[in-house]
Enzyme design. Structure first.
Site, mmCIF file in Angstrom:
data_model
loop_
_atom_site.group_PDB
_atom_site.id
_atom_site.type_symbol
_atom_site.label_atom_id
_atom_site.label_comp_id
_atom_site.label_asym_id
_atom_site.label_seq_id
_atom_site.Cartn_x
_atom_site.Cartn_y
_atom_site.Cartn_z
ATOM 1 N N GLY A 218 9.394 2.172 4.125
ATOM 2 C CA GLY A 218 9.903 0.843 4.433
ATOM 3 C C GLY A 218 8.814 -0.179 4.157
ATOM 4 N N GLY B 154 9.743 6.178 4.781
ATOM 5 C CA GLY B 154 11.122 5.818 4.462
ATOM 6 C C GLY B 154 11.606 6.369 3.128
ATOM 7 N N GLU C 193 3.314 7.738 9.290
ATOM 8 C CA GLU C 193 3.483 6.617 10.233
ATOM 9 C C GLU C 193 2.526 6.602 11.413
ATOM 10 O OE1 GLU C 193 5.918 8.552 9.046
ATOM 11 O OE2 GLU C 193 7.585 7.321 8.320
ATOM 12 N N ASP D 263 10.032 8.656 11.462
ATOM 13 C CA ASP D 263 11.390 8.284 11.873
ATOM 14 C C ASP D 263 12.383 8.722 10.787
ATOM 15 O OD1 ASP D 263 10.440 6.419 10.043
ATOM 16 O OD2 ASP D 263 11.078 4.643 11.171
HETATM 17 C C1 QUE Z 1 1.996 4.442 6.726
HETATM 18 C C2 QUE Z 1 3.243 4.046 6.308
HETATM 19 C C3 QUE Z 1 3.408 3.261 5.141
HETATM 20 C C4 QUE Z 1 2.254 2.916 4.416
HETATM 21 C C5 QUE Z 1 0.995 3.325 4.851
HETATM 22 C C6 QUE Z 1 0.892 4.080 6.000
HETATM 23 C C7 QUE Z 1 4.701 2.810 4.660
HETATM 24 C C8 QUE Z 1 4.721 1.982 3.497
HETATM 25 C C9 QUE Z 1 3.519 1.659 2.827
HETATM 26 C C10 QUE Z 1 3.428 0.807 1.680
HETATM 27 C C11 QUE Z 1 2.726 1.198 0.553
HETATM 28 C C12 QUE Z 1 2.575 0.344 -0.540
HETATM 29 C C13 QUE Z 1 3.114 -0.922 -0.501
HETATM 30 C C14 QUE Z 1 3.838 -1.334 0.620
HETATM 31 C C15 QUE Z 1 3.968 -0.479 1.709
HETATM 32 O O1 QUE Z 1 2.342 2.146 3.291
HETATM 33 O O2 QUE Z 1 5.759 3.135 5.268
HETATM 34 O O3 QUE Z 1 4.350 -2.573 0.650
HETATM 35 O O4 QUE Z 1 2.966 -1.789 -1.559
HETATM 36 O O5 QUE Z 1 5.895 1.523 3.033
HETATM 37 O O6 QUE Z 1 -0.334 4.496 6.428
HETATM 38 O O7 QUE Z 1 4.349 4.387 7.024
#
Ligand code: QUE
Length: 353
Positions: free
Chosen positions: A66, A115, A138, A146
């Site tokens: 997500g 996600g 997470e 989740d």
């Molecule tokens: C834990 C997570 C997420 C994470 C890093 C964590 C996660 C997620 C992202 C993410 C990665 C690259 C992106 C962005 C989000 O990193 O759920 O916008 O460009 O989406 O340690 O749960």
């Protein structure tokens, strides 16, 4: 109109979902999940659609999760109630996939995390490759695994489920095959060919098409770690005891990468998140229905984002990138039974749907 980050096509009676936000590893925005659910509900009821393929526009990532940065900004700008809708939208997509009723195939090249695992794991066919990197990370952001993880990690051997969910350990396609987290392996360079064939076949031909493309997954890397995983995570143990076992083992095995990952994880990840997922796995035998699993995830997420750890975790990992979150409480022993009980108290919380 801003650039859409998800595309929908119908090709010869098959639906194609293309995640197209490569710069953010296809991290799911509220707009993406809202559109995806609407289209899936339409395709479910459309007899002209026989099956669906979910793929990424770029091989580096299927989906990193997500868009937790967007969720954090929503909390800061509009408050918690607005942010609840972000998580609800994601879980309703997971439910729509699980209850689609026709074959739905995830092509999982590259990063499949958080996600992203939620999109893949509720599909009828989960295709991974030698480039797949699967994790539920997470606990590093003050959230918890989740998107129905109590079901799909709950089906793994308990010590492995604990390793994956409490520490965010990254595994590969062959490991996922062994654990039932993938249904077939196909070489990454063949994924586009497989997609084309799946879009030009009938529902009854899907399994044969996949057989024609599949490769030998090889030996899971997790195999030779199993004795260590069982010794740290096996049995009726608390997270504090797992941490102690891992630290003891690190003295004997200073070069074991899995052991040092676990030691670092227990020392740096969110204590409430770690204990919450430990408790969720204790309950997972009683959770068999995807609707119940996602409803509980929704209620836990509502409670967890209202704690300071989520805002702080996303700040440390994705905003300031200092990787030095200040958790509160900051040690596992300080997360007592009453704190966990309060998180799992669903009284007065709204239904998911
Ligand atoms: C834990 C997570 C997420 C994470 C890093 C964590 C996660 C997620 C992202 C993410 C990665 C690259 C992106 C962005 C989000 O990193 O759920 O916008 O460009 O989406 O340690 O749960």
């Amino acid at each position: 109109m801003p650039q859409a980050h998800i595309h929908f096509d119908v090709i010869n009676g098959a639906g194609l979902v293309t995640l197209d936000r490569a710069k953010a590893l296809n991290a799911l925005t509220v707009e993406m999940v809202t559109d995806l659910r609407q289209v899936l509900l339409g395709w479910r009821d459309d007899p002209a659609i026989s099956h669906v393929v979910i793929a990424s526009s770029a091989p580096r990532a299927f989906c990193a999760g997500g868009d937790i940065r967007q969720a954090r900004e929503t909390i800061i700008a509009k408050g918690f109630d607005e942010a609840d809708g972000f998580f609800r939208g994601e879980y309703l997509v997971n439910l729509a996939i699980a209850e689609f009723g026709k074959p739905i195939i995830a092509l999982c090249d590259g990063v499949v995390m958080g996600g992203g695992a939620g999109l893949a794991e509720h599909c009828t066919h989960i295709i991974m490759s030698e480039t797949t990197r699967f994790a539920m990370p997470e606990t590093s952001i003050g959230l918890f695994p989740d998107v129905g993880a109590s079901l799909f990690l709950g089906r793994c051997p308990l010590p492995v489920a604990r390793l994956l969910g409490m520490t965010g350990y990254i595994i590969h396609g062959a490991d996922c095959m062994m654990l039932g987290l993938a249904t077939s392996m196909v070489a990454s360079e063949q994924m586009v060919g497989l997609k084309q064939s799946l879009l030009n076949c009938t529902a009854s031909e899907i399994d044969q098409v996949i057989v024609d493309f599949k490769m030998d997954p090889g030996v899971p890397a997790l195999n030779h770690h199993m004795p260590v995983i069982n010794r740290i995570f096996g049995g009726d143990v608390t997270p504090e005891q797992m941490q102690e076992r891992a630290e003891d083992m690190a003295l004997m095995r200073p070069n074991d990468k899995l052991v040092s990952h676990v030691v670092t994880a227990f020392a740096t990840r969110c204590p409430v998140s770690i204990k919450l997922f430990w408790r969720l796995l204790q309950m997972s035998d009683g959770i068999t229905d995807i609707g119940a699993a996602l409803t509980l995830d929704y209620h836990l997420a509502m409670s967890m984002i209202r704690r300071g750890d989520y805002i702080e975790g996303v700040r440390a990992v994705l905003v300031d990138r200092d990787n030095a979150p200040k958790w509160s409480p900051n040690r596992l022993v300080l997360v007592d039974k009453a704190l966990l009980d309060a998180l799992f108290d669903e009284n007065g919380l709204p239904p998911l749907c």
